[in-house]
Enzyme design. Structure first.
Site, PDB file in Angstrom:
ATOM      1  N   ASP A  93       6.166   3.794 -12.358  1.00  0.00           N
ATOM      2  CA  ASP A  93       7.345   3.538 -11.534  1.00  0.00           C
ATOM      3  C   ASP A  93       8.569   3.663 -12.436  1.00  0.00           C
ATOM      4  O   ASP A  93       8.450   3.783 -13.649  1.00  0.00           O
ATOM      5  CB  ASP A  93       7.260   2.174 -10.854  1.00  0.00           C
ATOM      6  CG  ASP A  93       7.353   1.016 -11.825  1.00  0.00           C
ATOM      7  OD1 ASP A  93       7.223  -0.126 -11.389  1.00  0.00           O
ATOM      8  OD2 ASP A  93       7.543   1.268 -13.024  1.00  0.00           O
ATOM      9  N   ASP A 267       0.183   2.551  -3.366  1.00  0.00           N
ATOM     10  CA  ASP A 267      -0.130   1.621  -4.452  1.00  0.00           C
ATOM     11  C   ASP A 267       0.128   0.210  -3.940  1.00  0.00           C
ATOM     12  O   ASP A 267       1.031   0.014  -3.102  1.00  0.00           O
ATOM     13  CB  ASP A 267       0.760   1.881  -5.679  1.00  0.00           C
ATOM     14  CG  ASP A 267       2.068   1.111  -5.579  1.00  0.00           C
ATOM     15  OD1 ASP A 267       3.017   1.640  -4.970  1.00  0.00           O
ATOM     16  OD2 ASP A 267       2.118  -0.054  -6.071  1.00  0.00           O
ATOM     17  N   CYS A 305     -21.726  -3.362   1.663  1.00  0.00           N
ATOM     18  CA  CYS A 305     -20.963  -2.898   0.502  1.00  0.00           C
ATOM     19  C   CYS A 305     -21.908  -2.599  -0.660  1.00  0.00           C
ATOM     20  O   CYS A 305     -22.858  -3.341  -0.913  1.00  0.00           O
ATOM     21  CB  CYS A 305     -19.946  -3.964   0.095  1.00  0.00           C
ATOM     22  SG  CYS A 305     -18.922  -3.469  -1.309  1.00  0.00           S
ATOM     23  N   CYS A 307     -20.945  -2.298  -3.908  1.00  0.00           N
ATOM     24  CA  CYS A 307     -20.345  -2.632  -5.217  1.00  0.00           C
ATOM     25  C   CYS A 307     -21.254  -3.615  -5.952  1.00  0.00           C
ATOM     26  O   CYS A 307     -22.108  -4.286  -5.345  1.00  0.00           O
ATOM     27  CB  CYS A 307     -18.953  -3.236  -5.022  1.00  0.00           C
ATOM     28  SG  CYS A 307     -18.951  -4.997  -4.637  1.00  0.00           S
ATOM     29  N   CYS A 310     -21.447  -7.180  -4.435  1.00  0.00           N
ATOM     30  CA  CYS A 310     -22.229  -7.354  -3.195  1.00  0.00           C
ATOM     31  C   CYS A 310     -23.708  -7.053  -3.392  1.00  0.00           C
ATOM     32  O   CYS A 310     -24.558  -7.564  -2.666  1.00  0.00           O
ATOM     33  CB  CYS A 310     -21.655  -6.468  -2.096  1.00  0.00           C
ATOM     34  SG  CYS A 310     -20.033  -7.013  -1.572  1.00  0.00           S
ATOM     35  N   HIS A 336     -14.893  -5.886  -6.398  1.00  0.00           N
ATOM     36  CA  HIS A 336     -15.231  -5.687  -4.969  1.00  0.00           C
ATOM     37  C   HIS A 336     -14.020  -5.177  -4.189  1.00  0.00           C
ATOM     38  O   HIS A 336     -14.086  -4.212  -3.425  1.00  0.00           O
ATOM     39  CB  HIS A 336     -15.732  -6.986  -4.332  1.00  0.00           C
ATOM     40  CG  HIS A 336     -15.747  -6.873  -2.828  1.00  0.00           C
ATOM     41  ND1 HIS A 336     -16.745  -6.218  -2.134  1.00  0.00           N
ATOM     42  CD2 HIS A 336     -14.839  -7.260  -1.904  1.00  0.00           C
ATOM     43  CE1 HIS A 336     -16.462  -6.218  -0.848  1.00  0.00           C
ATOM     44  NE2 HIS A 336     -15.311  -6.834  -0.678  1.00  0.00           N
TER      45      HIS A 336
HETATM   46  C1  LIG Z   1       6.301   2.830  -7.617  1.00  0.00           C
HETATM   47  C2  LIG Z   1       7.548   3.630  -7.888  1.00  0.00           C
HETATM   48  O1  LIG Z   1       8.651   2.902  -7.323  1.00  0.00           O
HETATM   49  C3  LIG Z   1       9.868   2.949  -7.951  1.00  0.00           C
HETATM   50  O2  LIG Z   1      10.023   3.463  -9.045  1.00  0.00           O
HETATM   51  N1  LIG Z   1      10.867   2.373  -7.221  1.00  0.00           N
HETATM   52  C4  LIG Z   1      10.589   1.643  -6.104  1.00  0.00           C
HETATM   53  N2  LIG Z   1       9.502   0.859  -6.092  1.00  0.00           N
HETATM   54  C5  LIG Z   1       9.230   0.134  -4.946  1.00  0.00           C
HETATM   55  C6  LIG Z   1       8.142  -0.734  -4.956  1.00  0.00           C
HETATM   56  C7  LIG Z   1       7.867  -1.477  -3.811  1.00  0.00           C
HETATM   57  N3  LIG Z   1       6.918  -2.422  -3.571  1.00  0.00           N
HETATM   58  C8  LIG Z   1       7.134  -2.832  -2.301  1.00  0.00           C
HETATM   59  N4  LIG Z   1       6.408  -3.804  -1.674  1.00  0.00           N
HETATM   60  C9  LIG Z   1       5.384  -4.523  -2.380  1.00  0.00           C
HETATM   61  N5  LIG Z   1       8.173  -2.181  -1.716  1.00  0.00           N
HETATM   62  C10 LIG Z   1       8.670  -1.341  -2.655  1.00  0.00           C
HETATM   63  C11 LIG Z   1       9.753  -0.459  -2.633  1.00  0.00           C
HETATM   64  C12 LIG Z   1      10.039   0.262  -3.800  1.00  0.00           C
HETATM   65  C13 LIG Z   1      11.176   1.150  -3.855  1.00  0.00           C
HETATM   66  O3  LIG Z   1      11.948   1.317  -2.877  1.00  0.00           O
HETATM   67  N6  LIG Z   1      11.419   1.802  -5.022  1.00  0.00           N
END
Ligand SMILES: CCOC(=O)Nc1nc2cc3nc(NC)[nH]c3cc2c(=O)[nH]1
Length: 373
Positions: A93, A267, A305, A307, A310, A336
């Site tokens: 991210d 994710d 399951c 795994c 289980c 699991h």
């Molecule tokens: C995974 C890559 O995401 C980013 O770099 N920026 C970003 N991450 C988010 C993670 C989020 N997790 C949730 N809920 C658990 N909502 C999310 C939104 C973003 C996002 O707008 N932008």
């Protein structure tokens, strides 16, 4: 291994898509679920075990890794794949979302975000340029644009401001990206639950051009109905020849509903975090292993399951491990849950291939209504 980053659309069933993403470290079958490996580890799991659940890609967090052990250190040690002994694809991210949710004091300016580390209180800056450079040092197969995700509910004016800033940051992120065969960068669509803002964000991102597009700004408290209605008008205007990634999602029924609306990648910390809070996810719903009703139950979590949890352990044993806070309890439940999530994705991939996705959805919900888990 492949030398060019590409997405193959292999089949569709309604709006659901079956595809394959090719990266420098291997291929990812979609719809795909990415376990979260925050501090260069999927908590309570050996990387070999994560691979055994069927996961083909992991998520790494830039915010955590830049603070500890540092991107330079990981680069010098050969990159994140070598560091954590995971030789398949990794998506990192950009750090934006985690800074807003974890760091102390943070200040957003046009340039980026200044924040204090939640670990030692030291000041750091993250910008589109530095976030992209950190992700390169980590050797991420998929790099995410630096964006700003507003908390919902928020006035449309605020959502628009965050989206416009994120689009300016997306261009700077793209300019800072090092193009290498097999490596890609994803733009992040923002715009809250506003149809016109979402459409404008897609337009601006596709003008810049990315190897994939994420849907950000959701799963931030808007609820499933608003998330689905936003997907209903966002995925149709997104490129069909590029992967679509819905970040931070979700519970099993979120995943099924989002795949039905044209999403390819996900994710979420839920399956691994639940494994540490004694919550097991099964095809019949979730089971809380702290509940004394399991004390004498010789049955596995889920008879169907396959795994290791289980196949070899009873609910009574899992209840015992939970009550005694034994580390093996965390390991077995995490294993699991990640296995179940991968089974769910594999089932959806097959259903789309066989064009029986509608039946898959009906069966999925029917099992969860039977209760008695
Ligand atoms: C995974 C890559 O995401 C980013 O770099 N920026 C970003 N991450 C988010 C993670 C989020 N997790 C949730 N809920 C658990 N909502 C999310 C939104 C973003 C996002 O707008 N932008």
């Amino acid at each position: 291994m492949t030398d060019t980053f590409k997405f193959e659309l292999l089949g569709t069933d309604g709006k659901a898509r079956r595809g394959r993403v090719h990266t420098a470290h291997g291929a990812i079958n979609t719809p795909a679920f990415m376990p979260v490996g925050t501090a260069a580890t999927v908590k309570a799991m050996m990387p070999e075990s994560v691979a055994e659940t069927g996961a083909e890609i992991l998520l790494g967090n830039t915010y955590h890794l830049m603070l500890r052990p540092g991107a330079e250190r990981i680069e010098k040690l050969g990159g994140l794949h070598k560091f954590m002994n995971w030789d398949k694809p990794i998506l990192t991210d950009s750090g934006g979302f985690q800074v807003m949710s974890l760091a102390q004091l943070r200040k957003i300016t046009e340039d980026g975000v200044r924040f204090r580390s939640h670990i030692d209180g030291a000041y750091y800056d993250l910008t589109p340029e530095s976030s992209t450079e950190i992700q390169r040092q980590l050797d991420a197969d998929i790099t995410m644009c630096f964006d700003e995700c507003p908390a919902l509910p928020a006035p449309k004016e605020r959502v628009n401001e965050a989206m416009q800033l994120s689009m300016r940051w997306a261009r700077r992120s793209r300019e800072a990206f090092t193009h290498r065969p097999g490596y890609g960068q994803f733009g992040i669509v923002q715009g809250g639950t506003e149809k016109d803002l979402r459409e404008e964000s897609v337009e601006k991102l596709t003008e810049i051009g990315f190897e994939g597009y994420a849907i950000g700004g959701l799963a931030v408290g808007e609820g499933q109905e608003l998330m689905f209605s936003t997907l209903d008008f966002t995925t149709p205007v997104m490129p069909t020849d590029k992967p679509r990634y819905l970040m931070g999602v979700g519970k099993p029924d979120d995943l099924v509903g989002a795949v039905a609306r044209g999403v390819d990648m996900f994710d979420c910390v839920l399956p691994s975090r639940s494994g540490r809070t004694a919550e097991a996810w099964t095809r019949r719903g979730s089971v809380n292993l702290r509940n004394a009703r399991h004390k004498d139950d010789p049955r596995p979590l889920d008879e169907n399951c396959t795994c290791p949890c289980c196949k070899n352990y009873s609910r009574a044993y899992l209840y015992h491990l939970t009550k005694t806070k034994e580390i093996l309890g965390l390991m077995l439940l995490t294993w699991h849950n990640l296995h179940y999530y991968q089974e769910l994705m594999a089932g959806m991939r097959t259903a789309i291939e066989e064009e029986t996705f509608d039946k898959f959805v009906v069966d999925f919900h029917a099992l969860r209504e039977q209760g008695d888990i």
